[in-house]
Motif scaffolding. Sequence first.
Motif, mmCIF file in Angstrom:
data_model
loop_
_atom_site.group_PDB
_atom_site.id
_atom_site.type_symbol
_atom_site.label_atom_id
_atom_site.label_comp_id
_atom_site.label_asym_id
_atom_site.label_seq_id
_atom_site.Cartn_x
_atom_site.Cartn_y
_atom_site.Cartn_z
ATOM 1 N N TYR A 1 0.864 -1.183 0.000
ATOM 2 C CA TYR A 1 0.000 0.000 0.000
ATOM 3 C C TYR A 1 0.898 1.229 0.000
ATOM 4 C CZ TYR A 1 -3.160 3.589 1.709
ATOM 5 O OH TYR A 1 -3.889 4.745 1.853
ATOM 6 N N VAL A 2 0.572 2.225 -0.813
ATOM 7 C CA VAL A 2 1.367 3.454 -0.885
ATOM 8 C C VAL A 2 0.758 4.472 0.073
ATOM 9 C CG1 VAL A 2 2.261 5.294 -2.365
ATOM 10 C CG2 VAL A 2 1.876 3.000 -3.318
ATOM 11 N N PRO A 3 1.439 4.793 1.169
ATOM 12 C CA PRO A 3 0.873 5.745 2.127
ATOM 13 C C PRO A 3 0.880 7.176 1.590
ATOM 14 C CG PRO A 3 3.053 5.022 2.848
ATOM 15 C CD PRO A 3 2.723 4.243 1.604
ATOM 16 N N TYR A 4 -0.046 7.967 2.096
ATOM 17 C CA TYR A 4 -0.141 9.362 1.663
ATOM 18 C C TYR A 4 1.094 10.161 2.056
ATOM 19 C CZ TYR A 4 -4.733 8.810 -0.282
ATOM 20 O OH TYR A 4 -5.769 8.416 -1.094
ATOM 21 N N SER A 5 1.841 9.705 3.021
ATOM 22 C CA SER A 5 3.070 10.408 3.412
ATOM 23 C C SER A 5 4.127 10.362 2.309
ATOM 24 C CB SER A 5 3.643 9.806 4.704
ATOM 25 O OG SER A 5 3.975 8.434 4.507
ATOM 26 N N HIS A 6 3.955 9.501 1.305
ATOM 27 C CA HIS A 6 4.922 9.410 0.199
ATOM 28 C C HIS A 6 4.552 10.269 -1.003
ATOM 29 C CE1 HIS A 6 7.057 6.685 2.542
ATOM 30 N NE2 HIS A 6 7.015 5.593 1.824
ATOM 31 N N ALA A 7 3.395 10.910 -0.964
ATOM 32 C CA ALA A 7 2.990 11.779 -2.076
ATOM 33 C C ALA A 7 3.868 13.025 -2.074
ATOM 34 C CB ALA A 7 1.524 12.158 -1.941
ATOM 35 N N HIS A 8 4.407 13.369 -3.234
ATOM 36 C CA HIS A 8 5.298 14.524 -3.351
ATOM 37 C C HIS A 8 4.780 15.583 -4.304
ATOM 38 C CE1 HIS A 8 8.599 12.876 -1.022
ATOM 39 N NE2 HIS A 8 8.434 11.729 -1.648
ATOM 40 N N TYR A 9 3.797 15.249 -5.117
ATOM 41 C CA TYR A 9 3.386 16.146 -6.189
ATOM 42 C C TYR A 9 1.871 16.284 -6.208
ATOM 43 C CZ TYR A 9 8.136 14.974 -7.499
ATOM 44 O OH TYR A 9 9.493 14.778 -7.468
ATOM 45 N N ALA A 10 1.395 17.251 -6.981
ATOM 46 C CA ALA A 10 -0.047 17.475 -7.127
ATOM 47 C C ALA A 10 -0.729 16.183 -7.558
ATOM 48 C CB ALA A 10 -0.293 18.578 -8.151
ATOM 49 N N GLY A 11 -1.964 16.020 -7.144
ATOM 50 C CA GLY A 11 -2.697 14.808 -7.490
ATOM 51 C C GLY A 11 -2.242 13.602 -6.708
ATOM 52 N N ASN A 12 -1.531 13.833 -5.595
ATOM 53 C CA ASN A 12 -1.012 12.748 -4.747
ATOM 54 C C ASN A 12 -0.050 11.820 -5.487
ATOM 55 O OD1 ASN A 12 -2.230 13.434 -2.269
ATOM 56 N ND2 ASN A 12 -4.181 12.640 -3.023
ATOM 57 N N LEU A 13 0.658 12.366 -6.484
ATOM 58 C CA LEU A 13 1.629 11.554 -7.219
ATOM 59 C C LEU A 13 2.835 11.222 -6.349
ATOM 60 C CD1 LEU A 13 1.662 13.275 -10.711
ATOM 61 C CD2 LEU A 13 0.674 11.067 -10.112
ATOM 62 N N VAL A 14 3.378 10.038 -6.580
ATOM 63 C CA VAL A 14 4.556 9.542 -5.877
ATOM 64 C C VAL A 14 5.713 9.546 -6.879
ATOM 65 C CG1 VAL A 14 5.493 7.496 -4.728
ATOM 66 C CG2 VAL A 14 3.110 8.144 -4.374
ATOM 67 N N ASP A 15 6.900 9.893 -6.425
ATOM 68 C CA ASP A 15 8.033 9.950 -7.358
ATOM 69 C C ASP A 15 8.431 8.558 -7.852
ATOM 70 O OD1 ASP A 15 9.642 8.817 -5.338
ATOM 71 O OD2 ASP A 15 10.387 10.747 -4.699
ATOM 72 N N GLY A 16 9.090 8.528 -9.005
ATOM 73 C CA GLY A 16 9.493 7.267 -9.625
ATOM 74 C C GLY A 16 10.461 6.463 -8.791
ATOM 75 N N ALA A 17 11.210 7.139 -7.932
ATOM 76 C CA ALA A 17 12.165 6.438 -7.078
ATOM 77 C C ALA A 17 11.459 5.460 -6.136
ATOM 78 C CB ALA A 17 12.994 7.439 -6.274
ATOM 79 N N TYR A 18 10.195 5.714 -5.849
ATOM 80 C CA TYR A 18 9.440 4.802 -4.986
ATOM 81 C C TYR A 18 9.404 3.403 -5.611
ATOM 82 C CZ TYR A 18 5.842 3.136 -1.789
ATOM 83 O OH TYR A 18 5.146 2.433 -0.829
ATOM 84 N N SER A 19 9.108 3.328 -6.912
ATOM 85 C CA SER A 19 9.081 2.026 -7.596
ATOM 86 C C SER A 19 10.456 1.371 -7.582
ATOM 87 C CB SER A 19 8.618 2.187 -9.048
ATOM 88 O OG SER A 19 7.255 2.529 -9.098
ATOM 89 N N LEU A 20 11.501 2.161 -7.779
ATOM 90 C CA LEU A 20 12.854 1.594 -7.782
ATOM 91 C C LEU A 20 13.208 1.005 -6.416
ATOM 92 C CD1 LEU A 20 14.793 4.221 -9.924
ATOM 93 C CD2 LEU A 20 13.632 2.124 -10.661
ATOM 94 N N GLY A 21 12.772 1.664 -5.356
ATOM 95 C CA GLY A 21 12.988 1.115 -4.019
ATOM 96 C C GLY A 21 12.282 -0.223 -3.840
ATOM 97 N N LEU A 22 11.078 -0.332 -4.390
ATOM 98 C CA LEU A 22 10.344 -1.601 -4.314
ATOM 99 C C LEU A 22 11.042 -2.695 -5.115
ATOM 100 C CD1 LEU A 22 6.712 -0.208 -4.661
ATOM 101 C CD2 LEU A 22 7.911 -0.873 -2.558
#
Length: 130
Positions: free
Chosen positions: A14-35
């Motif tokens: 689950y992607v927590p809201y604390s990881h949203a960095h951009y408008a529209g609650n977008l998460v940066d691409g580095a999140y996927s790389l970490g996974l």
Amino acid sequence: MTEIVGTRVVHRRYVPYSHAHYAGNLVDGAYSLGLFGDVATEMCIRTDGDEGLFASYSDVQFRAPVRAGDVLEITCEVVKAGTRSRVMEFAVHVVARGEATPESPGAAAVLVEPVLATTATGTVVVPPRS
């Protein structure tokens, strides 16, 4: 080493809201790389009894947005195995997505068709077998 080719690992997150960095609650691409690092670690433990080290990516494609509130399925498959190297293919699929509204802030739904968000090919190295 060919016996480990085709081995597959799957995680869900689950992607927590604390990881949203951009408008529209977008998460940066580095999140996927970490996974991808997480599933690669489990893969190395399963195939080689060691956490291994990520050496490189030969390809990364960001195909669709990942948003806070998403449920992701992360897959990893060994496609080539050398003496100490393992080439792996990775994918992130969005399988559920938050649909919050002012009237229903916790609304979410499982997607009928998962959305392919990120793909990559990477190489890890593991210690020599004894």
